[in-house]
Design a protein around this motif. Structure first.
Motif, PDB file in Angstrom:
ATOM      1  N   GLY A 138       0.786  -1.221   0.000  1.00 30.18           N
ATOM      2  CA  GLY A 138       0.000   0.000   0.000  1.00 30.18           C
ATOM      3  C   GLY A 138       0.818   1.270   0.000  1.00 30.18           C
ATOM      4  N   ARG A 139       2.140   1.167   0.044  1.00 31.44           N
ATOM      5  CA  ARG A 139       2.955   2.389   0.005  1.00 31.44           C
ATOM      6  C   ARG A 139       2.806   3.089  -1.336  1.00 31.44           C
ATOM      7  N   ARG A 140       2.617   2.311  -2.395  1.00 29.63           N
ATOM      8  CA  ARG A 140       2.372   2.869  -3.731  1.00 29.63           C
ATOM      9  C   ARG A 140       1.174   2.153  -4.340  1.00 29.63           C
ATOM     10  N   TRP A 141       0.254   2.937  -4.900  1.00 34.30           N
ATOM     11  CA  TRP A 141      -0.925   2.387  -5.568  1.00 34.30           C
ATOM     12  C   TRP A 141      -0.909   2.795  -7.035  1.00 34.30           C
ATOM     13  N   THR A 142      -1.149   1.838  -7.916  1.00 37.83           N
ATOM     14  CA  THR A 142      -1.118   2.079  -9.352  1.00 37.83           C
ATOM     15  C   THR A 142      -2.495   1.834  -9.945  1.00 37.83           C
ATOM     16  N   PRO A 143      -3.027   2.778 -10.739  1.00 40.17           N
ATOM     17  CA  PRO A 143      -4.321   2.537 -11.391  1.00 40.17           C
ATOM     18  C   PRO A 143      -4.207   1.428 -12.429  1.00 40.17           C
ATOM     19  N   GLN A 144      -5.255   0.611 -12.536  1.00 37.83           N
ATOM     20  CA  GLN A 144      -5.348  -0.411 -13.566  1.00 37.83           C
ATOM     21  C   GLN A 144      -6.533  -0.100 -14.472  1.00 37.83           C
ATOM     22  N   LEU A 145      -6.405  -0.426 -15.753  1.00 36.89           N
ATOM     23  CA  LEU A 145      -7.440  -0.127 -16.736  1.00 36.89           C
ATOM     24  C   LEU A 145      -8.542  -1.170 -16.640  1.00 36.89           C
ATOM     25  N   SER A 146      -9.746  -0.718 -16.239  1.00 33.71           N
ATOM     26  CA  SER A 146     -10.857  -1.643 -16.044  1.00 33.71           C
ATOM     27  C   SER A 146     -11.746  -1.767 -17.271  1.00 33.71           C
ATOM     28  N   ASN A 147     -11.654  -0.796 -18.202  1.00 35.64           N
ATOM     29  CA  ASN A 147     -12.508  -0.788 -19.399  1.00 35.64           C
ATOM     30  C   ASN A 147     -13.989  -0.707 -19.073  1.00 35.64           C
ATOM     31  N   THR A 148     -14.325  -0.099 -17.949  1.00 35.32           N
ATOM     32  CA  THR A 148     -15.727   0.136 -17.606  1.00 35.32           C
ATOM     33  C   THR A 148     -15.833   1.409 -16.792  1.00 35.32           C
ATOM     34  N   ALA A 149     -16.981   2.074 -16.914  1.00 35.10           N
ATOM     35  CA  ALA A 149     -17.264   3.239 -16.079  1.00 35.10           C
ATOM     36  C   ALA A 149     -18.228   2.895 -14.965  1.00 35.10           C
ATOM     37  N   ALA A 150     -18.626   1.622 -14.860  1.00 32.69           N
ATOM     38  CA  ALA A 150     -19.567   1.201 -13.819  1.00 32.69           C
ATOM     39  C   ALA A 150     -18.898   1.247 -12.444  1.00 32.69           C
ATOM     40  N   ARG A 151     -19.678   1.570 -11.441  1.00 33.16           N
ATOM     41  CA  ARG A 151     -19.169   1.562 -10.066  1.00 33.16           C
ATOM     42  C   ARG A 151     -18.916   0.118  -9.637  1.00 33.16           C
ATOM     43  N   LEU A 152     -17.697  -0.147  -9.175  1.00 34.82           N
ATOM     44  CA  LEU A 152     -17.317  -1.482  -8.723  1.00 34.82           C
ATOM     45  C   LEU A 152     -17.433  -1.552  -7.210  1.00 34.82           C
TER      46      LEU A 152
END
Length: 642
Positions: free
Chosen positions: A396-410
Motif C-alpha cells: 500500500g505504500r504505492r498504488w497504481t491505477p489499472q485499466l478496467s474498461n468500464t465506467a460502472a461503479r465497482l
C-alpha cells in the motif's frame, strides 16, 4: 429448526441464509480511515480529509494546510514538498495540519494540540502561523510548526476564519458561529470577544489595515468596522443578494474589497465597505474563497472546480478551467503567478502562471472506493466509483491505477492468487483478470442487478451475489455466469445446517452460518427442499421426483427410489421410515418402510408456488381452484327431511 417451503425461505431461517451470503463475500476493513493512532494514509497522499485552508509565506516555499483528523501538514518547498512560496501550511477537519517547505511538492504531518476541526489559517512568515477551528480553538506556532500552542479565547463557538493586519501583524480577528468575533493585539497570544450584535454564522473576515475591516456570513450578513472592531455596523444589501457570503478579501492595501458567495454572487466595494455593487460573472457556481495578491490581481474558487480570475481589482472576472470538478474551499497566491488551491478529499493544487494552468500536488486517485482486498502483506487491490481499480505490490505504500474498461461503479474485488481475480459492481458488471490486473475483461451476463460480492470455492467455481437476492454461479472460472437460486434451508442444531438450490447445489454449515461448504454430488437437477432428522441425517427433494439422503452429515449421498418423476417441492423427515414428500399436481407420498437407497457418486427457474389466501368452495371448505369436485347423487330411498 425445520424449513421446507420451496422458493421461499421462512423468516426464522433468514438469519442463517444472510450469514451464508456474507460468508461468500470476503469482508475486510473499510479503506477510508482517519490518520489516527495506529493508522497511516496511503491514498490519496499526503492525506484524504478535506483541506479547509492553505496558506504560504512570501518566499513561496514554506506553507501549511489545515483540515481533518488531528493532522498538521507542512511544506518547505512551495507545496511540492510543503513551505513561503516555499514555506506554507494547510488546515482542515479535526486538527489536520500539513506543512510544506518546498512550495507544496512534499508535505509532512504536524500534530495539533487540539483534536478539533481547523477551518481558518493565517501565515505571517515561514516560522509563524495561526490556525482557528471548532469550539473556539486557536493554535499558534513560532518555530515553523515543530510546536503548536493552544491559545485561550473564552468562546466555544466554532471559529471559521482568521486574519491579521497592521504593523508587525499584531492585530488579528477571528469570526465564527452565532456572530462570534474575537480579537488580539499581541499577535494571537491572547484574545478577547468583540460585540458583533448579530447571531448569524460568520464565515470570513478581512482587514485593509488595523482599523478598516469587513466580515461576511450566512443569509447575506455583512459587517463593517472602521475602528478595529470596537464597533461593527451591519451593511444593508438588496434581498436578491442575501445568499450565504462565504469569503471576503481586501485588494492589497487599498480600501477595495470583494466578497463572494453562493450561486456565483460577487459584490465589490471601493470605500472600505460603506457601499457595495454587484459584479456579474456570468456563471453560478457556489464560490467559497476569494484572494487578492495586490490591488489588481485576484482569484475566486468554489464548487465543481470553479476558479475565476480578475486583473482589474474585481471589476471583471474570467473563468479558468482546472480539468476536473473538485470542491475547492480555499485559494491563495504568493504573487501574481504562484498560487495554491485546496479542498475536498485532500486535494491540493498549484499554479505558476497566474492560474491559467493548475497542477495537482496531492497524489493518488480520489474516486470513492467501495472495497479493498489483500492477498498477502504486499499485494492488494481496491475498487470503486467510475470503474476505478488500484493495485499495490508494496503493502500500500504505492498504488497504481489499472485499466478496467468500464465506467460502472465497482463494489467488490476478490483474488484467488496473484494472477486470477474478479471484480463486480453495478448493472451486473463482472470483470476478471488472469494476470494480476494488467488486463481486465468484462464477462457477459444476462442480468443487470447490482452485484455486491464475489468469491470462489476453487479455480473454476464461484458465486456472485447482489441486489434483489441475485446469486450468480460460474463453473468455468468466470467466463460465463448463470443465475442461481437457493430454495430451502434447514438446521438440525444451532451449528449444523443445510441449504439446497438450483442445479444440485447443497451447502453445509457447521458454525451457525458463518461459513458454508459445498457438498459434492453428481446430482444436477434443481433441489427444492431439505429436511433434517438429526445433524447427520437429511432428505433432499427436487425435480424429476428426485430424493436423496445422507446419513453422515452430507459427506456422502444416496438416491432414494421413488414412484414418481414429478417435481417434489417439500419434504418432512423424522428419521427411519417417517418421511413425507409433496409436489406438483397435489402429489403427497409417505414412506411406509425403511428407506432404500442407491449410492450417488461424488463429483430452472423456481416453481411458481404461490401462497394465496385459500378460496372457499360450495361446501365451505377450502377450494383448490380446480374444477369443482363431483358430489354423489342424493339417495332417492331416503325420506326427505322433516
Amino acid at each position: 429448526m425445520l424449513v421446507t417451503a420451496p422458493a421461499i425461505i421462512r423468516l426464522n431461517a433468514r438469519a442463517h441464509l444472510f450469514a451464508f451470503v456474507l460468508g461468500m463475500i470476503a469482508c475486510l476493513p473499510a479503506f477510508l480511515s482517519a490518520q489516527t493512532r495506529g493508522w497511516v494514509w496511503q491514498n490519496p497522499l499526503p492525506q484524504g480529509n478535506a483541506i479547509n485552508s492553505v496558506r504560504f509565506a512570501s518566499d513561496k516555499r514554506h506553507g501549511w494546510a489545515v483540515g481533518a483528523d488531528g493532522v498538521i501538514l507542512r511544506s518547505d518547498d512551495g507545496g511540492f514538498g510543503w513551505a513561503d512560496k516555499r514555506h506554507g501550511w494547510a488546515v482542515g477537519a479535526d486538527g489536520v495540519i500539513l506543512r510544506s517547505d518546498d512550495g507544496g511538492f512534499a508535505w509532512e504531518s504536524q500534530t495539533s494540540p487540539a483534536a478539533t476541526t481547523l477551518y481558518g489559517l493565517f501565515v505571517k512568515n515561514k516560522k509563524t502561523a495561526v490556525a482557528v477551528g471548532a469550539r473556539g480553538v486557536v493554535v499558534t506556532t513560532d518555530d515553523g510548526g515543530d510546536r503548536w500552542l493552544l491559545r485561550q479565547t473564552s468562546v466555544k463557538d466554532h471559529l471559521s476564519a482568521v486574519t491579521f493586519a497592521g504593523e508587525g501583524l499584531r492585530h488579528g480577528w477571528a469570526v465564527g458561529t452565532y456572530g462570534s468575533v474575537v480579537a488580539t493585539t499581541d499577535g494571537g497570544r491572547t484574545w478577547r470577544a468583540q460585540a458583533s450584535n448579530v447571531r448569524a454564522h460568520l464565515y470570513a473576515v478581512s482587514f485593509a489595515d488595523e482599523r478598516v475591516g469587513v466580515v461576511v456570513g450566512a443569509g447575506g450578513t455583512l459587517l463593517v468596522t472602521s475602528d478595529g472592531g470596537e464597533t461593527w455596523k451591519a451593511g444593508v444589501l438588496p434581498d436578491e443578494w442575501k445568499l450565504p457570503l462565504t469569503s471576503v478579501a481586501f485588494a492589497g492595501e487599498s480600501k477595495r474589497a470583494v466578497a463572494v458567495g453562493y450561486a456565483g454572487l460577487v459584490i465589490r466595494t471601493d470605500d472600505g465597505g460603506e457601499t457595495w455593487t454587484r459584479v456579474e460573472v456570468f456563471s453560478q457556481p457556489d464560490l467559497l474563497s476569494v484572494f487578492f495578491a495586490d490591488e489588481h490581481n485576484g482569484w475566486a474558487a468554489g464548487a465543481s472546480g470553479a476558479i475565476l480570475s480578475t486583473a482589474d481589482g474585481g471589476a471583471t472576472w474570467l473563468p479558468v478551467a482546472v480539468k476536473t470538478a473538485p470542491r475547492l474551499k480555499t485559494i491563495q497566491f504568493a504573487d501574481t503567478q504562484t498560487g495554491w488551491a485546496a479542498g475536498a478529499d485532500g486535494l491540493i493544487l498549484r499554479t505558476d502562471d497566474g492560474g491559467l494552468e493548475w497542477r495537482r500536488l496531492s497524489e493518488g486517485g480520489r474516486d470513492d472506493l467501495a472495497d479493498i482486498f489483500f492477498l498477502d502483506g504486499s499485494r492488494g487491490w481496491a475498487v470503486g466509483s467510475r470503474g476505478r481499480i488500484l493495485a499495490t505490490d508494496s503493502g500500500g505504500r504505492r498504488w497504481t491505477p489499472q485499466l478496467s474498461n468500464t465506467a460502472a461503479r465497482l463494489t467488490h474485488v476478490y483474488f484467488a492468487d496473484a494472477s486470477r481475480g474478479w471484480a463486480v459492481g453495478e448493472q451486473g458488471t463482472i470483470l476478471r483478470t488472469e494476470n494480476g490486473g494488467v488486463v481486465w475483461e468484462r464477462c457477459e451476463t444476462e442480468f443487470k442487478a447490482e452485484l455486491s460480492g464475489v468469491n470462489f470455492f476453487d479455480a473454476k467455481r464461484g458465486l456472485a451475489v447482489g441486489a434483489r437476492g441475485t446469486i450468480a454461479a460460474t463453473g468455468d472460472g468466470g467466463e460465463t455466469w448463470k443465475l442461481e437460486w437457493l430454495y430451502s434451508v434447514a438446521f438440525a442444531t444451532p451449528q449444523r445446517g443445510f441449504v439446497v438450490g438450483q442445479r444440485g447445489v447443497i451447502l453445509r454449515t457447521d458454525d451457525g452460518g458463518a461459513k458454508w461448504k459445498q457438498m459434492e454430488t453428481d446430482v444436477r437437477v434443481n433441489l427444492y427442499a431439505v429436511s433434517l432428522a438429526s445433524a447427520q441425517e437429511a432428505l433432499v427433494v427436487g425435480d424429476q421426483g428426485r430424493i436423496i439422503q445422507t446419513r453422515d452429515g452430507g459427506e456422502t449421498w444416496a438416491e432414494v427410489s421413488t414412484p414418481t418423476s414429478v417435481p417434489l417441492f417439500s419434504v418432512a423427515y423424522r428419521g427411519g421410515a417417517s418421511a413425507w414428500v409433496a409436489g406438483r399436481g397435489g402429489a403427497i407420498l409417505r414412506r411406509t418402510d425403511a428407506i432404500n437407497t442407491v449410492s450417488i457418486p461424488r463429483t430452472k427457474l423456481p416453481p411458481g408456488m404461490r401462497r394465496e389466501k385459500p378460496k372457499l368452495g360450495a361446501e365451505g371448505l377450502p377450494s383448490s381452484g380446480d374444477i369443482q369436485r363431483a358430489l354423489p347423487p342424493p339417495d332417492k330411498k331416503k325420506p326427505p327431511p322433516g
